[in-house]
Every structure is written in structure tokens, then in C-alpha cells.
Design a protein around this motif. Structure first.
Motif, PDB file in Angstrom:
ATOM      1  N   TRP A   1       0.829  -1.205   0.000  1.00  0.00           N
ATOM      2  CA  TRP A   1       0.000   0.000   0.000  1.00  0.00           C
ATOM      3  C   TRP A   1       0.864   1.256   0.000  1.00  0.00           C
ATOM      4  N   GLN A   2       1.902   1.275   0.836  1.00  0.00           N
ATOM      5  CA  GLN A   2       2.770   2.448   0.900  1.00  0.00           C
ATOM      6  C   GLN A   2       3.468   2.690  -0.439  1.00  0.00           C
ATOM      7  N   ALA A   3       3.909   1.637  -1.089  1.00  0.00           N
ATOM      8  CA  ALA A   3       4.545   1.790  -2.405  1.00  0.00           C
ATOM      9  C   ALA A   3       3.545   2.361  -3.402  1.00  0.00           C
ATOM     10  N   ARG A   4       2.323   1.880  -3.329  1.00  0.00           N
ATOM     11  CA  ARG A   4       1.262   2.350  -4.227  1.00  0.00           C
ATOM     12  C   ARG A   4       0.935   3.825  -3.986  1.00  0.00           C
ATOM     13  N   MET A   5       0.859   4.217  -2.722  1.00  0.00           N
ATOM     14  CA  MET A   5       0.492   5.594  -2.384  1.00  0.00           C
ATOM     15  C   MET A   5       1.661   6.563  -2.526  1.00  0.00           C
ATOM     16  N   ASN A   6       2.852   6.146  -2.132  1.00  0.00           N
ATOM     17  CA  ASN A   6       3.995   7.058  -2.152  1.00  0.00           C
ATOM     18  C   ASN A   6       4.356   7.516  -3.555  1.00  0.00           C
ATOM     19  N   ARG A   7       3.976   6.773  -4.562  1.00  0.00           N
ATOM     20  CA  ARG A   7       4.237   7.222  -5.938  1.00  0.00           C
ATOM     21  C   ARG A   7       3.413   8.464  -6.268  1.00  0.00           C
ATOM     22  N   LEU A   8       2.348   8.705  -5.499  1.00  0.00           N
ATOM     23  CA  LEU A   8       1.449   9.838  -5.724  1.00  0.00           C
ATOM     24  C   LEU A   8       1.766  11.036  -4.826  1.00  0.00           C
ATOM     25  N   LEU A   9       2.555  10.803  -3.788  1.00  0.00           N
ATOM     26  CA  LEU A   9       2.802  11.844  -2.789  1.00  0.00           C
ATOM     27  C   LEU A   9       4.093  12.599  -3.054  1.00  0.00           C
TER      28      LEU A   9
END
Length: 101
Positions: A75-83
Motif C-alpha cells: 500500500w505504501q509503495a502504491r500511495m507514495n508514488r502519488l505523494l
């Protein structure tokens, strides 16, 4: 129980993707978060600014328990690409200035 506020920021152009990605949290991640004391996690968005309100038994313990959990890592890998700057799991949150209860 702790209640804390966190702040993150999206990369420009990622608003719709971020909203869509949060339409459904992976069930395995939700189970893990609740098993480690999470009561609620709300995210408000104003343009690129994200404001999180978290209610948890112990935020530091939650983050420590999830640090190597496969569902959270994905999840963090998925979200951090957007942050813009990623999500700082070690943040103690925003300082409370005033509250009316």
C-alpha cells in the motif's frame, strides 16, 4: 486512545488517482490496522493538500507493527508514488493548538 492529525501533499496531477485508489482499502491491510489498535483514519483533501485524522490506541505501536507487513508495504509503495515527499511513518503528527470539546 490517541487522536492525531497528519499532513501530506500530493504530486500535481495525482488528485483523481489518489481519490480513486482510496475508494477501497485492501481488506488484509484494514484487518492488520484494526488488529493493531486503529479505530478510524479519515483523509480530507484540499487541492494537493491531504489532512489525516487518526484515532488509534497507540500510533507509534501501529506504525511499528505495520512496518514490515506485506499488505502495508504494498500500500505504501502504491500511495507514495502519488505523494510529494512520501508518507513519514515516524511523524508524531501536527501540534494541537486549540480544541473545543
Amino acid at each position: 486512545m490517541e487522536r492525531l492529525a497528519l499532513r501530506t501533499r500530493l504530486k500535481p496531477g495525482c488528485e483523481e488517482v489518489y481519490d480513486r485508489e482510496h475508494a477501497e482499502l485492501p481488506a488484509e491491510l484494514e484487518r492488520a490496522m484494526r488488529a493493531h489498535g486503529l479505530h478510524s483514519w479519515r483523509i480530507y483533501r484540499d487541492g494537493l493538500d491531504l489532512f489525516h485524522v487518526v484515532e488509534v490506541d497507540d500510533y507509534a505501536a501501529l506504525q511499528a507493527a505495520l512496518r514490515d507487513h506485506p499488505a502495508d508495504r504494498a500500500w505504501q509503495a502504491r500511495m507514495n508514488r502519488l505523494l510529494d515527499g512520501g508518507f513519514d511513518k515516524d511523524s508524531g503528527g501536527l501540534r494541537l493548538v486549540w480544541e473545543l470539546t
